[in-house]
Design a protein around this motif. Structure first.
Motif, PDB file in Angstrom:
ATOM      1  N   PRO A 496       6.444  48.996  80.658  1.00 11.19           N
ATOM      2  CA  PRO A 496       7.152  49.919  79.712  1.00 11.19           C
ATOM      3  C   PRO A 496       6.505  50.234  78.354  1.00 11.19           C
ATOM      4  O   PRO A 496       6.857  50.581  77.504  1.00 11.19           O
ATOM      5  N   PHE A 497       5.380  49.275  78.391  1.00 11.90           N
ATOM      6  CA  PHE A 497       4.486  49.237  76.932  1.00 11.90           C
ATOM      7  C   PHE A 497       3.888  50.752  76.880  1.00 11.90           C
ATOM      8  O   PHE A 497       2.918  50.928  77.834  1.00 11.90           O
ATOM      9  N   TYR A 498       3.864  51.230  75.768  1.00 14.64           N
ATOM     10  CA  TYR A 498       2.922  52.349  75.658  1.00 14.64           C
ATOM     11  C   TYR A 498       1.467  52.179  75.126  1.00 14.64           C
ATOM     12  O   TYR A 498       1.576  51.317  74.194  1.00 14.64           O
ATOM     13  N   ALA A 499       0.587  52.529  75.492  1.00 14.98           N
ATOM     14  CA  ALA A 499      -0.755  52.212  74.941  1.00 14.98           C
ATOM     15  C   ALA A 499      -1.303  53.319  74.294  1.00 14.98           C
ATOM     16  O   ALA A 499      -0.917  54.388  74.104  1.00 14.98           O
ATOM     17  N   GLU A 500      -1.858  52.753  73.127  1.00 11.27           N
ATOM     18  CA  GLU A 500      -2.366  53.677  71.876  1.00 11.27           C
ATOM     19  C   GLU A 500      -3.207  54.806  72.385  1.00 11.27           C
ATOM     20  O   GLU A 500      -4.060  54.514  73.204  1.00 11.27           O
ATOM     21  N   SER A 501      -2.617  55.802  71.820  1.00 13.48           N
ATOM     22  CA  SER A 501      -3.217  57.203  72.124  1.00 13.48           C
ATOM     23  C   SER A 501      -2.409  58.474  71.488  1.00 13.48           C
ATOM     24  O   SER A 501      -1.296  58.128  71.051  1.00 13.48           O
ATOM     25  N   GLY A 502      -3.222  59.449  71.243  1.00 14.20           N
ATOM     26  CA  GLY A 502      -2.469  60.511  70.559  1.00 14.20           C
ATOM     27  C   GLY A 502      -1.902  60.450  69.149  1.00 14.20           C
ATOM     28  O   GLY A 502      -1.254  60.927  68.971  1.00 14.20           O
ATOM     29  N   GLY A 503      -2.537  59.214  68.474  1.00 12.33           N
ATOM     30  CA  GLY A 503      -2.235  58.962  67.186  1.00 12.33           C
ATOM     31  C   GLY A 503      -1.013  57.867  67.276  1.00 12.33           C
ATOM     32  O   GLY A 503      -0.548  57.361  66.139  1.00 12.33           O
ATOM     33  N   GLN A 504      -0.376  57.637  68.268  1.00 16.80           N
ATOM     34  CA  GLN A 504       0.770  56.617  68.361  1.00 16.80           C
ATOM     35  C   GLN A 504       0.185  55.255  68.753  1.00 16.80           C
ATOM     36  O   GLN A 504      -0.783  55.049  69.464  1.00 16.80           O
ATOM     37  N   VAL A 505       0.552  54.347  67.878  1.00 17.52           N
ATOM     38  CA  VAL A 505      -0.037  53.015  68.115  1.00 17.52           C
ATOM     39  C   VAL A 505       0.534  52.620  69.419  1.00 17.52           C
ATOM     40  O   VAL A 505       1.689  52.805  69.601  1.00 17.52           O
ATOM     41  N   GLY A 506      -0.012  51.336  69.833  1.00 19.34           N
ATOM     42  CA  GLY A 506       0.156  50.663  71.128  1.00 19.34           C
ATOM     43  C   GLY A 506       1.598  49.838  71.037  1.00 19.34           C
ATOM     44  O   GLY A 506       2.062  49.384  69.595  1.00 19.34           O
ATOM     45  N   ASP A 507       2.264  49.702  71.729  1.00 12.40           N
ATOM     46  CA  ASP A 507       3.551  48.778  71.780  1.00 12.40           C
ATOM     47  C   ASP A 507       3.353  47.366  71.499  1.00 12.40           C
ATOM     48  O   ASP A 507       2.216  46.679  72.221  1.00 12.40           O
ATOM     49  N   GLU A 508       4.228  46.616  70.964  1.00 15.00           N
ATOM     50  CA  GLU A 508       4.321  44.892  70.833  1.00 15.00           C
ATOM     51  C   GLU A 508       5.449  44.556  71.687  1.00 15.00           C
ATOM     52  O   GLU A 508       6.482  45.313  71.959  1.00 15.00           O
ATOM     53  N   GLY A 509       5.598  43.380  71.809  1.00 15.84           N
ATOM     54  CA  GLY A 509       6.857  42.847  72.715  1.00 15.84           C
ATOM     55  C   GLY A 509       6.666  41.360  73.199  1.00 15.84           C
ATOM     56  O   GLY A 509       5.705  40.651  72.636  1.00 15.84           O
ATOM     57  N   ARG A 510       7.207  41.297  74.313  1.00 15.62           N
ATOM     58  CA  ARG A 510       7.038  39.964  75.041  1.00 15.62           C
ATOM     59  C   ARG A 510       6.895  40.137  76.662  1.00 15.62           C
ATOM     60  O   ARG A 510       7.490  41.247  77.307  1.00 15.62           O
ATOM     61  N   VAL A 511       6.422  38.970  77.533  1.00 13.95           N
ATOM     62  CA  VAL A 511       6.369  39.020  78.719  1.00 13.95           C
ATOM     63  C   VAL A 511       6.724  37.686  79.038  1.00 13.95           C
ATOM     64  O   VAL A 511       6.266  36.692  78.362  1.00 13.95           O
ATOM     65  N   LYS A 512       7.213  37.688  80.298  1.00  9.90           N
ATOM     66  CA  LYS A 512       8.007  36.390  80.629  1.00  9.90           C
ATOM     67  C   LYS A 512       7.827  36.141  82.026  1.00  9.90           C
ATOM     68  O   LYS A 512       8.085  37.146  82.937  1.00  9.90           O
ATOM     69  N   THR A 513       7.234  35.083  82.599  1.00  7.44           N
ATOM     70  CA  THR A 513       7.330  34.816  83.869  1.00  7.44           C
ATOM     71  C   THR A 513       8.024  33.593  84.363  1.00  7.44           C
ATOM     72  O   THR A 513       8.571  32.894  83.306  1.00  7.44           O
ATOM     73  N   GLU A 514       8.156  33.290  85.510  1.00  7.80           N
ATOM     74  CA  GLU A 514       8.832  31.889  85.698  1.00  7.80           C
ATOM     75  C   GLU A 514       8.288  30.502  85.265  1.00  7.80           C
ATOM     76  O   GLU A 514       8.867  29.420  84.887  1.00  7.80           O
ATOM     77  N   THR A 515       7.038  30.727  85.002  1.00  7.79           N
ATOM     78  CA  THR A 515       6.214  29.497  84.349  1.00  7.79           C
ATOM     79  C   THR A 515       5.703  29.639  82.780  1.00  7.79           C
ATOM     80  O   THR A 515       5.242  28.657  82.417  1.00  7.79           O
TER      81      THR A 515
END
Length: 884
Positions: A496-515
């Motif tokens: 769901p993270f937007y990658a920087e392009s077209g003047g819009q900066v890339g997203d930040e956030g979190r990623v979680k796994t079982e470990t």
């Protein structure tokens, strides 16, 4: 006759009466299972409930789930239209228990639903059970009174369900309907089980065990139920047929296809109508759930389905695009149960029309090439793989579409040759890319794109999704695991993270796994691969793991608001300044927006106010922000503005917002239409407010505006109000009187400044308490020099001119103590400039004053230094220049 809609309602109502929560169908794009291309069963949205990862406020649920099987391991595409029960789209009815009830209630529910609620003849039913599941067999005898010969024990995985190699699993029991001896086929487990006589209508899964890596199992503490009933199959038997395509809903779509093509629904084009009816459902629901035709991932599967249907429409003899004309009938049939169809009706029609229009432009040429090639081949020979690849590469024919066309001619394709041609093209593309001078480490991402495919972006309609980790990169090298403290790059199959392009900066956030878990600090993309820059905060992340990705919602919301405001700003500038305004760069960040545009001069205060006022007016309209997929040419034809620096493919996202009587678009009422791949607000009102903070030159012919939105804009506007209130207090005026009062004070200040300057000049000319300057003769030139205090550097040129006028012929040098700094000026009358330059006098003086340089004209020059106490030495240096 019980219609398909009646059956759906009856099923949901029955289980609602049994205490089940009626849960809406989840979207076709799974958000919680990265291994699935599309939702293919009712349990997909409940996966985390079964594994215990998620908990909800109910333990029983029932659904009518939209399903698509047209890609990956669940791919029925090739059989659709040729069999009685294969579909790309179908509905799965189900009831679910999450640790609440088990076999002893699930089986009675199923039997009562089938025989009493739906009225299906019990004598026509038989069931299967897993061969060791005596409990289920005994319950069927007790509840349904079924004899042993109608309870068939199956020893294969057909009657044992597993979520994966490890995890929840358990036996199944299936209900079959006997359509009678007029159909060929035998009961399940027999050699003739694939016939059409005995048809499975319901499968009940008993999640009884947990399986471990060593193959052992233990009983789950919370045993659960997952069932699935194919509504089309049940509708067929209730409506006296064995053919799903003869049921009321699908038959209505077939007749709509026949009417649109002026052909017989049951004549020579029967298969074509069946394909069209099925594919109309899958394509429409996919578009309604946010999937758009493209060259990659889910969008590519959608395009394959669309083009397969469109080829069958072409074979019916239709000359114009037809698929979009069938959407109203689909909405009429299914819009009540699935309101998203009605909401997306215009988008579905537009997308189908655009895709079919483009496809028809190449279809004739592609089919002609196919016929020409077949004409040169021996009877029955395979089509060469290189030819099939040319159809794919040049005309956009997927391999399966070529195979489908050849199937009707009894031919096949040399798929091995096709694979060779595909590999050769990839090698050429890689070689061409490697020579572009891009950073060497980008080769890693290109390799990954080639091996695993590009990243599927889900972020237009969700900020949380699950993905599967395809690559972990640390210090430029691929690794299989990373741990706490590592700075890494992470790649997943969908995000769901937007990658920087077209003047819009890339997203930040979190990623979680079982470990473990990590914080994502940026997102970029190379070769279609989304690269998540991350820092591991806890535990470990491992290659191949499932990962939950969560975008920073607050930050994304701020970025969306700024990006949408940029579109409104662009159009407001064009309205205020003219159509020559075009974007020349932009930044859409969480804290501000920046917009560069072509314009030759600064904006007046009135123009700035107009632009700000216009943007806020369209924010207050609070109209929906609409997104459509079009070709670049079609988009420009309706007035869409292209974004500077963007590269566009065969399709573009067209973002529209605002309503205006003098607008653009197909209806002439749309204010802003732009080609844009970024994320945007749902309605213009979500922007909140807009405040323009600066307007300045960026480069030659380019201006730059910076602005704020939302709370930041309101804070900016409030600070302006506070400042204005302070000014009003100081001026003892308010409203329009502030301007009048301020102008009066400025005029008064200007008058006093001039008066002070005149007094300073008079004082300086008279000596000002110091010895009055007298001219001395140096080498035949009259020279006046004086060190002054109480005057500024700005006063010196006027004094020089006064001395020159008094001298008539000669030179002047004045040194002023200007607030601890030295200011110096020199003048030479016009009759002497061919012999002496004021520039030389200043340079000599500046050097003694602790400065450098100085300059001007031969008749007037100025400079400065750091030490006004050296005035006498500066004057002496100037005298030396005159003395030669």
């Amino acid at each position: 006759m019980r219609t398909l809609n009646d059956i759906r309602t009856a099923f949901l109502d029955y289980f609602a009466r049994q205490g089940h929560e009626v849960v809406d169908s989840s979207p076709l794009v799974p958000r919680n299972d990265p291994t699935l291309l599309f939702a293919n069963s009712g349990m997909v949205q409940f996966k985390n409930l079964f594994t215990g990862v998620e908990h909800r406020d109910y333990k029983r649920a029932t659904t009518a789930q939209k399903c698509v099987r047209a890609g990956g391991k669940h791919n029925d595409l090739d059989n659709v239209g040729y069999t009685a029960r294969h579909h790309t789209f179908f509905e799965m009815m189900g009831n679910f228990s999450f640790g609440d009830y088990f076999k002893e209630q699930a089986i009675p529910f199923a039997w009562e639903m089938v025989t009493k609620e739906l009225g299906i003849d019990p004598s026509k039913l038989l069931v299967t059970v897993y061969h060791t599941d005596d409990e289920a067999a005994d319950l069927w005898k007790k509840v349904a009174g079924l004899p042993d010969d109608r309870i068939i024990r199956i020893a294969t995985n057909d009657n044992f369900w597993q979520m994966g190699p490890t995890g929840p699993c358990g036996p199944c029991t299936e209900i079959f309907y006997d359509h009678g001896e007029k159909y060929w086929g035998g009961p399940p487990g027999s050699p003739e089980e694939d016939g059409d006589r005995f048809v499975e209508i319901w499968n009940l899964v008993f999640m009884q065990y947990e399986q471990f890596e060593d193959g052992t199992r233990r009983e789950l503490e919370a045993q659960s139920i997952d069932t699935g009933m194919g509504i089309e199959r049940v509708a067929a038997l209730l409506q006296g047929t064995n053919d799903n395509y003869s049921t009321d809903l699908i038959r209505a779509l077939i007749e709509a296809s026949a009417n649109a093509s002026s052909t017989d629904p049951d004549g020579a084009g029967k298969i074509h109508h069946r394909v069209i009816a099925d594919h109309l459902r899958s394509t429409s629901f996919l578009i309604a759930d946010g999937v758009m035709p493209s060259a990659e991932g889910r969008g590519y599967v959608l395009r394959r389905i669309m083009r397969r249907a469109m080829r069958h429409a072409h074979l019916l003899g239709t000359k114009d695009p037809m698929m979009h004309r069938l959407v109203p009938e689909l909405v009429r049939q299914m819009g009540g149960a699935y309101p998203e169809l009605g909401r997306a009706k215009a988008l579905i029609e537009e997308t189908l029309l655009a895709e079919e229009t483009r496809f028809r432009q190449t279809l004739d040429r592609g089919l002609k090439l196919l016929d020409d090639e077949l004409g040169n081949l021996p009877e029955g020979a395979e089509l060469p793989g290189a030819t099939a690849f040319k159809l794919y590469d040049t005309y956009g024919f997927p391999l399966d579409l070529t195979q489908d066309a050849l199937r009707e001619k009894g031919r096949a394709v040399d798929t091995a040759g096709f694979d060779v041609a595909m590999a050769e093209q990839k090698a050429k593309a890689r070689a061409a890319w490697a020579g572009t001078g891009d950073a060497a480490d980008e080769a890693l991402w290109f390799d990954l794109a080639e091996e695993k495919g590009t990243t599927e972006f889900l972020g237009y309609d969700t900020e949380v999704a699950e993905g599967q980790i395809l690559a972990l990169v640390k210090a430029g090298n691929k690794v299989t695991s990373v741990s706490k403290g590592d700075e890494i790059q992470l790649v997943v199959n969908q995000t769901p993270f937007y990658a920087e392009s077209g003047g819009q900066v890339g997203d930040e956030g979190r990623v979680k796994t079982e470990t473990g878990r990590a914080v994502i600090t940026d997102t970029r993309k190379v070769a279609g691969v989304f690269i998540h820059f991350a820092r591991v905060e806890e535990g470990t992340l491992e290659l191949g793991q499932g990962a939950e990705l969560t975008v920073d919602h607050d930050r994304r919301s701020l970025i969306r608001a700024n990006h949408s405001a940029t579109h409104l700003l662009h159009e407001a500038l064009r309205a205020a300044l003219g159509d020559h305004v075009a974007q020349r760069g932009s930044l859409n960040a969480p804290d501000r927006l920046r917009f560069d545009f072509s314009h030759g001069k600064a904006l007046s205060p009135e123009e700035v106010a107009q632009v700000e006022r216009e943007v806020n007016a369209f924010i207050r309209q609070n109209t929906p922000v609409e997104t459509r997929i079009m070709t670049p040419d079609d988009a420009r034809a309706i007035g869409a503005q292209a974004l500077f620096g963007e590269k566009y493919g065969d399709e573009v996202r067209v973002v529209s917002m605002g309503r205006a009587d003098t607008g653009k678009g197909s209806d002439g009422k749309t204010w802003s239409i732009e080609l844009c791949g970024g994320t945007h607000v749902g309605r213009t009102g979500d922007i909140g407010a807009f405040a323009l903070t600066s307007e300045a030159a960026s480069s030659a012919g380019v201006r730059r505006i910076e602005a704020l939105t939302g709370q930041a804009a309101l804070a900016e506007l409030r600070s302006r109000d506070v400042a204005l209130a302070q000014v009003e207090g100081l001026l003892k005026a308010s409203g329009p009187d502030v301007i009048t009062r301020l102008k009066s004070l400025l005029d008064e200040r200007k008058s006093l400044t001039n008066e002070v300057a005149q007094l300073r000049q008079q004082l300086a000319m008279s000596g000002g308490g110091e010895a009055k300057a007298e001219a001395k003769d140096i080498n035949g030139i009259a020279f006046i020099a004086q060190a002054l205090s109480g005057v500024t550097g700005k006063d010196l040129p006027g004094l020089i001119d006064a001395h020159k006028e008094k001298l008539g012929s000669g030179a002047v040098l004045l040194v002023a103590d200007a607030g601890g700094k030295a200011a110096v000026a020199a003048g030479v009358t016009a009759d002497l400039t061919d012999k002496l330059s004021a520039v030389d006098l200043v340079k000599a003086a500046v050097e003694k004053l602790g400065g450098k340089g100085g300059g001007g004209r031969p008749d007037m020059a100025q400079g400065g230094g750091s030490d006004p106490s050296k005035a006498a030495e500066a004057i002496a240096a100037a005298e030396a220049v005159i003395g030669g």
